[in-house]
Design an enzyme around this catalytic site. Structure first.
Site, PDB file in Angstrom:
ATOM      1  N   TYR A  86      50.894 -26.537 -14.787  1.00 50.35           N
ATOM      2  CA  TYR A  86      51.872 -25.475 -14.465  1.00 50.35           C
ATOM      3  C   TYR A  86      53.273 -26.089 -14.271  1.00 50.35           C
ATOM      4  O   TYR A  86      54.270 -25.564 -14.777  1.00 50.35           O
ATOM      5  CB  TYR A  86      51.396 -24.780 -13.196  1.00 50.35           C
ATOM      6  CG  TYR A  86      52.225 -23.620 -12.704  1.00 50.35           C
ATOM      7  CD1 TYR A  86      52.226 -22.401 -13.372  1.00 50.35           C
ATOM      8  CD2 TYR A  86      52.985 -23.725 -11.536  1.00 50.35           C
ATOM      9  CE1 TYR A  86      52.965 -21.320 -12.893  1.00 50.35           C
ATOM     10  CE2 TYR A  86      53.713 -22.656 -11.045  1.00 50.35           C
ATOM     11  CZ  TYR A  86      53.703 -21.457 -11.732  1.00 50.35           C
ATOM     12  OH  TYR A  86      54.433 -20.398 -11.255  1.00 50.35           O
ATOM     13  N   ALA A  87      53.328 -27.209 -13.544  1.00 51.78           N
ATOM     14  CA  ALA A  87      54.627 -27.856 -13.299  1.00 51.78           C
ATOM     15  C   ALA A  87      55.259 -28.294 -14.615  1.00 51.78           C
ATOM     16  O   ALA A  87      56.471 -28.162 -14.804  1.00 51.78           O
ATOM     17  CB  ALA A  87      54.460 -29.047 -12.359  1.00 51.78           C
ATOM     18  N   ALA A  88      54.438 -28.800 -15.536  1.00 55.11           N
ATOM     19  CA  ALA A  88      54.974 -29.234 -16.837  1.00 55.11           C
ATOM     20  C   ALA A  88      55.557 -28.033 -17.580  1.00 55.11           C
ATOM     21  O   ALA A  88      56.651 -28.110 -18.160  1.00 55.11           O
ATOM     22  CB  ALA A  88      53.882 -29.899 -17.664  1.00 55.11           C
ATOM     23  N   LYS A  90      56.594 -25.131 -16.240  1.00 55.94           N
ATOM     24  CA  LYS A  90      57.729 -24.535 -15.520  1.00 55.94           C
ATOM     25  C   LYS A  90      58.950 -25.464 -15.512  1.00 55.94           C
ATOM     26  O   LYS A  90      60.086 -24.983 -15.384  1.00 55.94           O
ATOM     27  CB  LYS A  90      57.319 -24.181 -14.093  1.00 55.94           C
ATOM     28  CG  LYS A  90      56.358 -22.973 -14.009  1.00 55.94           C
ATOM     29  CD  LYS A  90      56.936 -21.716 -14.641  1.00 55.94           C
ATOM     30  CE  LYS A  90      56.257 -20.436 -14.192  1.00 55.94           C
ATOM     31  NZ  LYS A  90      56.682 -19.261 -14.988  1.00 55.94           N
ATOM     32  N   ASN A 147      58.797 -13.518 -17.986  1.00 52.97           N
ATOM     33  CA  ASN A 147      58.162 -13.576 -16.662  1.00 52.97           C
ATOM     34  C   ASN A 147      56.655 -13.807 -16.726  1.00 52.97           C
ATOM     35  O   ASN A 147      56.074 -14.380 -15.809  1.00 52.97           O
ATOM     36  CB  ASN A 147      58.463 -12.263 -15.928  1.00 52.97           C
ATOM     37  CG  ASN A 147      57.560 -12.050 -14.720  1.00 52.97           C
ATOM     38  OD1 ASN A 147      57.773 -12.646 -13.665  1.00 52.97           O
ATOM     39  ND2 ASN A 147      56.531 -11.223 -14.873  1.00 52.97           N
ATOM     40  N   SER A 190      59.651 -22.049 -11.279  1.00 56.47           N
ATOM     41  CA  SER A 190      58.974 -22.144  -9.987  1.00 56.47           C
ATOM     42  C   SER A 190      59.456 -23.405  -9.283  1.00 56.47           C
ATOM     43  O   SER A 190      59.949 -24.337  -9.937  1.00 56.47           O
ATOM     44  CB  SER A 190      57.464 -22.255 -10.257  1.00 56.47           C
ATOM     45  OG  SER A 190      56.787 -22.810  -9.154  1.00 56.47           O
ATOM     46  N   VAL A 213      51.424 -12.499 -24.345  1.00 58.20           N
ATOM     47  CA  VAL A 213      52.591 -13.172 -24.935  1.00 58.20           C
ATOM     48  C   VAL A 213      52.179 -14.424 -25.705  1.00 58.20           C
ATOM     49  O   VAL A 213      52.972 -14.953 -26.485  1.00 58.20           O
ATOM     50  CB  VAL A 213      53.657 -13.542 -23.865  1.00 58.20           C
ATOM     51  CG1 VAL A 213      54.358 -12.303 -23.347  1.00 58.20           C
ATOM     52  CG2 VAL A 213      53.062 -14.370 -22.737  1.00 58.20           C
ATOM     53  N   ILE A 227      56.154 -16.073  -3.366  1.00 56.61           N
ATOM     54  CA  ILE A 227      56.341 -14.627  -3.471  1.00 56.61           C
ATOM     55  C   ILE A 227      54.959 -13.968  -3.405  1.00 56.61           C
ATOM     56  O   ILE A 227      54.033 -14.393  -4.116  1.00 56.61           O
ATOM     57  CB  ILE A 227      57.014 -14.253  -4.827  1.00 56.61           C
ATOM     58  CG1 ILE A 227      58.301 -15.073  -5.073  1.00 56.61           C
ATOM     59  CG2 ILE A 227      57.273 -12.746  -4.895  1.00 56.61           C
ATOM     60  CD1 ILE A 227      59.455 -14.811  -4.154  1.00 56.61           C
TER      61      ILE A 227
END
Ligand SMILES: NC(=O)c1ccc[n+]([C@@H]2O[C@H](COP(=O)([O-])OP(=O)(O)OC[C@H]3O[C@@H](n4cnc5c(N)ncnc54)[C@H](O)[C@@H]3O)[C@@H](O)[C@H]2O)c1
Length: 272
Positions: A166-168, A170, A90, A153, A64, A199
């Site tokens: 990742y936090a930035a 998400k 996703n 998340s 993507v 998950i």
């Protein structure tokens, strides 16, 4: 009851785990599915499993983050099935590190996959989504409710040590979700996010398993951290990909036609 008969959905990253469970559940509810994944083999397996179960799926493999893929996803939906009603952004992975040791490449990679790519997919779909709605409005009809579901998340809601990149990304997609909801509400397009907790997937498997992305980035969580997470989940179990897929079906279906700009926590009750 089949909730998505005749609808067409794009599900990115649907070769494995959560995306695969989403693609199969949407198909079980009657949707035609465009299956995308970075890895062609697993994506083809999802297509085959949907076909074996009597559903309709089309393959559009590729990353993507490739600037050509968003247009190809939309073209595949329109050429194979003649419409586009649902987009599930996703696809993604984690590349963890502490702030003081993180280089620009590692930071940017997470923004690319979790933020820029979903933006490009939505932008690529804009001519169709807005155009179809405008045609209905011009004819005096309310357009059918089309849906965008973005995957966030708990790191994107509350932050997480070791995941600044990742936090930035998400958390950024939550901002994007709320903006799309406001900008495209008049076209009857609902845009929501799901924020997953723990998950079971490649991303949360024991790191000791040694799995990596195709570009060699280690995936998984150290076993001791997996065990430490469990007591903080009120339902006292990790989620399954099927647990993760249910709320996406809700947000993709007519059951949520008056829900937009929301973030649904899918965490087994863990507080963020
Ligand atoms: N598993 C969790 O606990 C958890 C928690 C919060 C959020 N998420 C998010 O859920 C989503 C799905 O993750 P998962 O846990 O199922 O991981 P997974 O690695 O098991 O599956 C993700 C799939 O996405 C594909 N993918 C990765 N990068 C891609 C790209 N650039 N283009 C196309 N496909 C790509 C992978 O090949 C893989 O098949 C991700 O966005 C992830 O960040 C997962």
């Amino acid at each position: 009851m089949r909730l998505l008969s005749g609808k067409t959905a794009i599900v990115t990253g649907s070769g494995r785990s959560i995306g695969k469970a989403v693609a199969k559940l949407l198909s079980e509810h009657g949707a035609n599915v465009v299956v995308n994944d970075l890895d062609q083999g697993p994506a083809q397996e999802t297509v085959d499993e949907i076909a074996e179960a009597g559903g309709r799926a089309a393959l559009c493999a590729g990353s993507v983050t490739d600037p050509d893929i968003p247009d190809k996803l939309v073209a595949t939906a329109l050429e194979a099935f003649g419409s586009l009603d649902v987009i599930v952004n996703n696809a993604g992975y984690t590349w963890d590190g502490v702030i003081h040791k993180m280089g620009d490449e590692q930071f940017d990679a997470m923004l690319d996959v979790h933020l820029r790519a979903p933006f490009r997919v939505v932008r690529a779909a804009a001519p169709y989504l807005r155009g179809a709605a405008k045609d209905d409005l011009a004819a005096g009809r309310r357009p059918p409710c089309r849906k965008i579901v973005n995957v966030s998340s708990t790191s994107g809601v509350a932050g997480n040590a070791g995941q600044i990149n990742y936090a930035a990304g998400k958390m950024g997609i939550v901002g994007m979700t709320k903006t799309i909801a406001k900008e495209w509400g008049r076209f009857n397009i609902c845009c929501n996010a799901v924020a997953y907790g723990f998950i079971e997937s490649r991303l949360t498997q024991p790191k000791e398993a040694g799995d990596t992305t195709s570009s060699g980035i280690a995936l998984g969580i150290p076993q001791r951290m997996r065990e430490a997470a469990l007591p903080h989940i009120p339902l006292l179990r990790y989620g399954t990909p099927e647990d993760a897929a249910g709320p996406v079906l809700f947000l993709a279906s007519p059951l949520s036609d008056y829900v937009t700009g929301s973030v649904v926590l899918v965490t087994g009750g863990s507080v963020v």
